[in-house]
Motif scaffolding. Structure first.
Motif, PDB file in Angstrom:
ATOM      1  N   GLY A 191       0.592  -0.854   0.069  1.00 56.04           N
ATOM      2  CA  GLY A 191      -0.160  -0.345  -0.268  1.00 56.04           C
ATOM      3  C   GLY A 191       0.734   1.125   0.076  1.00 56.04           C
ATOM      4  O   GLY A 191       0.524   2.156  -0.965  1.00 56.04           O
ATOM      5  N   GLU A 192       2.085   1.247   0.473  1.00 62.98           N
ATOM      6  CA  GLU A 192       2.862   1.998   0.839  1.00 62.98           C
ATOM      7  C   GLU A 192       3.696   2.461  -0.302  1.00 62.98           C
ATOM      8  O   GLU A 192       3.985   3.269  -1.176  1.00 62.98           O
ATOM      9  N   ARG A 193       4.209   1.437  -0.762  1.00 64.35           N
ATOM     10  CA  ARG A 193       4.541   1.432  -2.455  1.00 64.35           C
ATOM     11  C   ARG A 193       3.778   1.833  -4.051  1.00 64.35           C
ATOM     12  O   ARG A 193       4.124   3.047  -4.361  1.00 64.35           O
ATOM     13  N   ARG A 194       2.095   1.738  -3.350  1.00 62.45           N
ATOM     14  CA  ARG A 194       1.559   2.769  -4.570  1.00 62.45           C
ATOM     15  C   ARG A 194       1.003   3.690  -3.866  1.00 62.45           C
ATOM     16  O   ARG A 194       1.031   4.435  -5.261  1.00 62.45           O
ATOM     17  N   ALA A 195       1.168   4.277  -2.622  1.00 61.82           N
ATOM     18  CA  ALA A 195       0.580   5.583  -2.930  1.00 61.82           C
ATOM     19  C   ALA A 195       2.140   6.256  -3.582  1.00 61.82           C
ATOM     20  O   ALA A 195       1.265   7.037  -3.744  1.00 61.82           O
ATOM     21  N   ALA A 196       3.320   5.791  -3.298  1.00 64.00           N
ATOM     22  CA  ALA A 196       3.998   7.313  -3.235  1.00 64.00           C
ATOM     23  C   ALA A 196       4.325   6.791  -4.888  1.00 64.00           C
ATOM     24  O   ALA A 196       4.405   7.643  -5.292  1.00 64.00           O
ATOM     25  N   VAL A 197       3.971   5.360  -5.458  1.00 58.58           N
ATOM     26  CA  VAL A 197       4.683   5.804  -6.855  1.00 58.58           C
ATOM     27  C   VAL A 197       3.338   5.819  -7.908  1.00 58.58           C
ATOM     28  O   VAL A 197       3.440   7.224  -8.228  1.00 58.58           O
ATOM     29  N   SER A 198       2.093   6.384  -7.265  1.00 58.46           N
ATOM     30  CA  SER A 198       0.446   6.748  -8.314  1.00 58.46           C
ATOM     31  C   SER A 198       0.985   8.348  -7.869  1.00 58.46           C
ATOM     32  O   SER A 198       0.601   9.179  -8.341  1.00 58.46           O
ATOM     33  N   LEU A 199       0.824   8.174  -6.535  1.00 57.64           N
ATOM     34  CA  LEU A 199       0.790  10.066  -5.953  1.00 57.64           C
ATOM     35  C   LEU A 199       2.372  10.743  -6.798  1.00 57.64           C
ATOM     36  O   LEU A 199       2.191  11.830  -7.421  1.00 57.64           O
ATOM     37  N   ALA A 200       3.591  10.162  -7.311  1.00 54.80           N
ATOM     38  CA  ALA A 200       4.669  10.998  -8.308  1.00 54.80           C
ATOM     39  C   ALA A 200       3.979  10.466  -9.536  1.00 54.80           C
ATOM     40  O   ALA A 200       4.149  11.490 -10.276  1.00 54.80           O
ATOM     41  N   GLY A 201       3.357   9.695  -9.957  1.00 50.44           N
ATOM     42  CA  GLY A 201       2.926  10.183 -11.570  1.00 50.44           C
ATOM     43  C   GLY A 201       1.717  11.030 -11.046  1.00 50.44           C
ATOM     44  O   GLY A 201       1.696  11.693 -12.605  1.00 50.44           O
ATOM     45  N   ILE A 202       0.899  11.310 -10.230  1.00 48.27           N
ATOM     46  CA  ILE A 202       0.508  12.281 -10.900  1.00 48.27           C
ATOM     47  C   ILE A 202       1.161  13.730 -10.429  1.00 48.27           C
ATOM     48  O   ILE A 202       1.000  14.736 -11.955  1.00 48.27           O
ATOM     49  N   PHE A 203       2.153  13.495  -9.575  1.00 48.69           N
ATOM     50  CA  PHE A 203       2.884  15.162  -9.472  1.00 48.69           C
ATOM     51  C   PHE A 203       3.538  14.748 -11.203  1.00 48.69           C
ATOM     52  O   PHE A 203       3.659  16.262 -11.735  1.00 48.69           O
ATOM     53  N   SER A 204       3.755  14.221 -11.244  1.00 46.71           N
ATOM     54  CA  SER A 204       4.943  14.155 -12.529  1.00 46.71           C
ATOM     55  C   SER A 204       4.774  14.294 -13.802  1.00 46.71           C
ATOM     56  O   SER A 204       4.626  15.147 -14.736  1.00 46.71           O
ATOM     57  N   MET A 205       3.214  14.055 -13.993  1.00 42.44           N
ATOM     58  CA  MET A 205       2.665  14.827 -15.080  1.00 42.44           C
ATOM     59  C   MET A 205       1.893  15.911 -15.359  1.00 42.44           C
ATOM     60  O   MET A 205       1.865  16.259 -15.968  1.00 42.44           O
ATOM     61  N   ARG A 206       1.374  16.958 -13.985  1.00 41.77           N
ATOM     62  CA  ARG A 206       1.371  17.928 -13.756  1.00 41.77           C
ATOM     63  C   ARG A 206       1.969  18.519 -14.776  1.00 41.77           C
ATOM     64  O   ARG A 206       2.263  19.714 -15.067  1.00 41.77           O
ATOM     65  N   MET A 207       3.446  18.217 -14.129  1.00 38.38           N
ATOM     66  CA  MET A 207       4.647  18.750 -14.056  1.00 38.38           C
ATOM     67  C   MET A 207       5.708  18.807 -15.390  1.00 38.38           C
ATOM     68  O   MET A 207       5.970  19.745 -16.072  1.00 38.38           O
ATOM     69  N   LEU A 208       4.879  17.812 -15.583  1.00 39.69           N
ATOM     70  CA  LEU A 208       5.127  17.550 -17.531  1.00 39.69           C
ATOM     71  C   LEU A 208       4.431  18.567 -18.304  1.00 39.69           C
ATOM     72  O   LEU A 208       5.162  18.562 -19.511  1.00 39.69           O
ATOM     73  N   GLY A 209       3.405  18.342 -18.381  1.00 36.49           N
ATOM     74  CA  GLY A 209       2.708  18.989 -18.624  1.00 36.49           C
ATOM     75  C   GLY A 209       2.993  20.861 -18.710  1.00 36.49           C
ATOM     76  O   GLY A 209       2.849  21.648 -19.735  1.00 36.49           O
ATOM     77  N   LEU A 210       3.783  21.197 -17.641  1.00 39.64           N
ATOM     78  CA  LEU A 210       4.009  22.773 -17.093  1.00 39.64           C
ATOM     79  C   LEU A 210       5.380  22.648 -18.022  1.00 39.64           C
ATOM     80  O   LEU A 210       5.417  23.629 -18.806  1.00 39.64           O
ATOM     81  N   PHE A 211       6.276  22.176 -17.724  1.00 38.51           N
ATOM     82  CA  PHE A 211       7.264  22.010 -19.024  1.00 38.51           C
ATOM     83  C   PHE A 211       7.700  21.437 -20.223  1.00 38.51           C
ATOM     84  O   PHE A 211       8.220  22.426 -20.837  1.00 38.51           O
ATOM     85  N   MET A 212       6.990  21.380 -20.406  1.00 43.04           N
ATOM     86  CA  MET A 212       6.887  20.639 -21.993  1.00 43.04           C
ATOM     87  C   MET A 212       6.650  22.423 -22.915  1.00 43.04           C
ATOM     88  O   MET A 212       7.048  21.964 -24.025  1.00 43.04           O
ATOM     89  N   ILE A 213       6.099  22.856 -22.710  1.00 47.26           N
ATOM     90  CA  ILE A 213       5.928  24.134 -23.045  1.00 47.26           C
ATOM     91  C   ILE A 213       6.618  25.478 -22.655  1.00 47.26           C
ATOM     92  O   ILE A 213       7.467  26.478 -23.983  1.00 47.26           O
ATOM     93  N   LEU A 214       8.286  25.116 -22.081  1.00 44.29           N
ATOM     94  CA  LEU A 214       8.890  25.381 -21.908  1.00 44.29           C
ATOM     95  C   LEU A 214      10.437  25.632 -22.878  1.00 44.29           C
ATOM     96  O   LEU A 214      10.387  26.926 -23.176  1.00 44.29           O
ATOM     97  N   PRO A 215      10.563  24.604 -23.681  1.00 42.03           N
ATOM     98  CA  PRO A 215      12.105  24.903 -24.841  1.00 42.03           C
ATOM     99  C   PRO A 215      11.048  25.665 -26.678  1.00 42.03           C
ATOM    100  O   PRO A 215      11.795  25.381 -27.013  1.00 42.03           O
TER     101      PRO A 215
END
Length: 461
Positions: free
Chosen positions: A13-37
């Motif tokens: 459960g802890e691993r699932r929580a960490a990985v899934s929350l990391a997925g949410i965070f990274s997808m959001r940051m990916l969207g913000l950063f992709m327009i930078l270049p």
């Protein structure tokens, strides 16, 4: 597996929580950063666009992020983690849709500000803390932190590719879809916490605001992350134009520069991080990394007409940038009081987004008046001033944060227990919060007497 090994491993459960929350965070940051270049390359598609307004649009998300991140975290204590995160993702998706249909610069600025208003970083960290035991919380935060760094690297390569395939509006539509996918992950994969409470290691505590803001060592680090992301964002106001207009590189091929430079820089940073942490030369490596940013920005200003010169300068830049991105959070952890890490990280993150806002805004103004060279020289000056500030930083104590569950204790027992913890070899500081049943420690990992620490924890009264 022994009982001790089972206790030391994260549960499924802890691993699932960490990985899934990391997925949410990274997808959001990916969207913000992709327009930078790629963003500044589309100024001709937005009515009323000027270099200054394009830069303001790039940085606008940072303004709302900086203002709302701590309030969103505090709101999640009252309304629940998942509802606040879901609302934040919906705001981010709405901003992305508005950006996708924008045909003038003022609507784009409003869209970018709306994207940033979904400031869910603190709420995600708080939810991660709710879903992990004290002894595994650092691992969960590390997984989320690594996902952010990875999303930045992927975005620099993916941005030009998706821009070629989908255009700028297509990137924003993709970003909106990723935000909605994040809501699905939140409710389908992230476990529901049994109880939510304040975690002083993971989220801001209002009672600690003034003490953290008076800490000059922490303020130096806040100034540092502000400067780093000011430099990063301002550089990317100008850099895509250099690649396209001065070097004649088509947008779809910009990743040819970014990908090898990033890979080589990640490999090159490792020895420096080892020197900083293992060899205990944190300040020397830190200041040296800031100075490499000065050299890199001067290189971009001087060799902007040379493909090899730009590539070498970018490599130097990313070595320094990656070292600083890795060491700054470590320094916050080392220098913050044991029970104030969450508050210190809250202001640190807000400073980071404020730096992105200032970098985009000032970079756009300078681009309009002085061209790309003026932007790079400004960034070199910011890095030089930062090096002077960093040189006055104290040598950090090489201590790690450690959380220990102690169960229910009253205020007097908590005070005595904190004193007992400090008698354990390797424990430098200890604060026990009675209402949380948690001891917040600063420990020297090389000297720590684990057996003695466990004995105190198992007999708190």
């Amino acid at each position: 597996m022994t009982a001790q090994a089972a206790h030391s491993a994260m549960t499924a459960g802890e691993r699932r929580a960490a990985v899934s929350l990391a997925g949410i965070f990274s997808m959001r940051m990916l969207g913000l950063f992709m327009i930078l270049p790629v963003f500044t390359l589309h100024s001709d598609e937005l009515r009323g666009a000027t270099p200054a307004l394009m830069g303001f649009a790039i940085g606008a998300y940072g303004m709302t992020q900086a203002l709302l991140q701590i309030p969103f975290g505090l709101l999640s204590d009252r309304l629940g983690r998942k509802p606040v995160i879901a609302v934040g993702l919906l705001l981010f998706a709405a901003g992305s849709v508005l950006a996708a249909v924008s045909d003038d610069i003022y609507t784009m600025i409003a869209a970018r500000a709306l994207q940033g208003s979904g400031a869910i970083a603190a709420a995600i960290m708080a939810l991660a803390a709710d879903l992990t035991r004290e002894e595994h919380r650092t691992k969960a935060m590390a997984i989320i932190g690594m996902s952010i760094g990875l999303s930045f690297s992927v975005a620099l390569v993916a941005g030009p590719v998706f821009d070629h395939w989908l255009g700028l509006s297509g990137i924003f539509w993709l970003t909106a879809l990723m935000a909605l996918a994040g809501i699905g992950i939140l409710y389908l994969l992230v476990p529901q916490p049994v109880i939510s409470r304040v975690h002083r290691d993971a989220e801001p505590v209002p009672a600690q605001f003034m003490s953290v803001l008076r800490d000059t060592q922490l303020l130096r680090l806040d100034y540092g992350i502000l400067s780093l992301h000011m430099i990063l964002t301002a550089s990317f106001v100008a850099l895509p134009l250099v690649l396209r207009d001065r070097l004649g590189l088509p947008i779809a091929h910009h990743w040819w520069i970014y990908l090898p430079v990033l890979l080589l820089a990640v490999a090159a940073m490792v020895p420096f991080v080892i020197q900083a942490e293992k060899r205990r030369r944190m300040k020397q490596v830190f200041v040296g990394a800031v100075l490499t940013l000065v050299l890199a920005e001067l290189g971009l200003a001087e060799w902007g007409d040379s493909l090899a010169g730009v590539a070498i300068s970018l490599f130097v830049f990313y070595v320094g940038f990656n070292v600083l991105e890795a060491t700054l959070p470590s320094l916050i952890s080392k220098m913050a009081p044991p029970d104030s890490k969450g508050t210190a990280m809250g202001f640190y993150s807000s400073s980071q987004f404020l730096g992105a806002f200032l970098g985009g805004t000032l970079g756009g103004v300078l681009l309009g008046h002085f061209g790309e060279v003026g932007v790079f020289l400004f960034c070199a000056l910011v890095a030089l001033l930062w090096a002077l500030v960093a040189s006055s930083m104290k040598q950090p104590r090489y201590l790690m944060s450690r959380l220990v569950a102690v169960g229910e204790v009253d205020a007097e027992s908590a005070r005595r227990l904190a004193q007992r913890f400090t008698t354990v070899r390797g424990v430098a500081e200890a604060v026990v919060i009675a209402e949380e049943g948690v001891a917040y420690l600063k420990v020297d990992g090389h000297a720590l007497d684990e057996a003695a620490l466990e004995k105190v924890a198992e007999n708190p009264v």
